[in-house]
Design a protein around this motif. Structure first.
Motif, mmCIF file in Angstrom:
data_model
loop_
_atom_site.group_PDB
_atom_site.id
_atom_site.type_symbol
_atom_site.label_atom_id
_atom_site.label_comp_id
_atom_site.label_asym_id
_atom_site.label_seq_id
_atom_site.Cartn_x
_atom_site.Cartn_y
_atom_site.Cartn_z
ATOM 1 N N GLN A 100 0.804 -1.221 0.000
ATOM 2 C CA GLN A 100 0.000 0.000 0.000
ATOM 3 C C GLN A 100 0.835 1.268 0.000
ATOM 4 O OE1 GLN A 100 -0.436 2.169 2.875
ATOM 5 N NE2 GLN A 100 -1.899 3.484 1.822
ATOM 6 N N ARG A 101 1.821 1.327 0.827
ATOM 7 C CA ARG A 101 2.584 2.565 0.964
ATOM 8 C C ARG A 101 3.321 2.912 -0.334
ATOM 9 N NH1 ARG A 101 6.282 4.390 6.063
ATOM 10 N NH2 ARG A 101 4.611 5.811 6.549
ATOM 11 N N GLY A 102 4.046 1.965 -0.875
ATOM 12 C CA GLY A 102 4.760 2.214 -2.125
ATOM 13 C C GLY A 102 3.819 2.514 -3.275
ATOM 14 N N CYS A 103 2.711 1.774 -3.355
ATOM 15 C CA CYS A 103 1.740 2.000 -4.431
ATOM 16 C C CYS A 103 1.071 3.360 -4.298
ATOM 17 C CB CYS A 103 0.694 0.891 -4.443
ATOM 18 S SG CYS A 103 1.350 -0.721 -4.928
ATOM 19 N N ARG A 104 0.796 3.775 -3.065
ATOM 20 C CA ARG A 104 0.173 5.093 -2.869
ATOM 21 C C ARG A 104 1.135 6.211 -3.272
ATOM 22 N NH1 ARG A 104 -0.713 8.312 1.864
ATOM 23 N NH2 ARG A 104 0.053 6.598 3.125
ATOM 24 N N VAL A 105 2.398 6.048 -2.946
ATOM 25 C CA VAL A 105 3.397 7.040 -3.371
ATOM 26 C C VAL A 105 3.385 7.144 -4.891
ATOM 27 C CG1 VAL A 105 5.886 7.476 -3.560
ATOM 28 C CG2 VAL A 105 4.885 6.880 -1.343
ATOM 29 N N VAL A 106 3.371 5.999 -5.557
ATOM 30 C CA VAL A 106 3.358 6.006 -7.020
ATOM 31 C C VAL A 106 2.145 6.769 -7.538
ATOM 32 C CG1 VAL A 106 3.063 4.546 -9.060
ATOM 33 C CG2 VAL A 106 4.714 3.904 -7.300
ATOM 34 N N GLN A 107 0.958 6.444 -7.039
ATOM 35 C CA GLN A 107 -0.250 7.104 -7.541
ATOM 36 C C GLN A 107 -0.256 8.603 -7.253
ATOM 37 O OE1 GLN A 107 -2.091 5.464 -9.629
ATOM 38 N NE2 GLN A 107 -0.772 3.745 -9.159
#
Length: 196
Positions: A100-107
């Motif tokens: 979640q954390r890495g994916c949220r940063v990406v988005q």
């Protein structure tokens, strides 16, 4: 996800940057902050990444490549069109919850990418979407799915999975596996999977 980053100092920079970008945003995290989070001197970051923007680009590509590996591996183990779509959706939704954390940063930070980096990311996104579109299209062609717009339905399914990173909170009542299972069920409803 960051285990592939070498050497270990670069891995610590990536992990530190993800934490800071998630907390403060790309603009709110200085290179000095990132180096400190990695336990390094401010100048040490430039040994591994020429700029904060290059560091972000590396993070974004790692996440996209890992997502592709997750979904492409999942579909190899499934047989019927419904099982293949279920496997794809489960894998992508679970991935966005588990990371979640890495994916949220990406988005949240795609707008900070340089044009060349954004072009590479778009290509990775198209690879993932093509897997989904091919499987939805195959199900329609086989007469087991009903959808008037394969591309639009595929886009909606992928977007639904990617959005998990915006709302999912680790440690809540639902595990990444729970989210994956629910989204797989919903996706099959979206393509109106017919009884076999």
């Amino acid at each position: 996800m960051w285990d592939t980053v070498e050497p270990p100092a670069a891995r610590r920079l990536v992990a530190g940057a993800v934490g800071l970008f998630a907390e403060r945003g790309f603009g709110g995290a200085s290179t000095r902050d990132i180096a400190a989070a990695a336990g390094l001197s401010p100048g040490a970051m430039y040994v591994h990444f020429p700029s904060k923007a290059e560091l972000l680009a590396r993070i974004v590509m790692i996440v996209h490549e890992a997502a592709y590996e997750a979904v492409s591996g999942a579909v190899l183990r499934a047989g019927s069109p419904a099982a293949r779509v279920r496997a794809l959706v489960y894998a992508l939704a679970r991935f966005h919850a588990a990371h979640q954390r890495g994916c949220r940063v990406v988005q949240n930070e795609l707008g900070a990418l340089a044009a060349d980096d954004w072009a590479r990311v778009r290509a990775e996104r198209r690879r993932v979407e093509a897997l989904f579109r091919d499987e939805v299209g195959a199900g329609v062609a086989a007469g087991v799915f009903e959808t008037a717009d394969v591309a639009g339905t595929t886009r909606a399914i992928v977007s639904m999975c990617v959005d998990v990173s915006r709302w999912y909170r680790p440690g809540g009542t639902d595990s990444p596996e729970d989210v994956g299972a629910l989204y797989a069920h919903l996706a099959l409803r979206m393509v109106r999977a017919l009884p076999c």
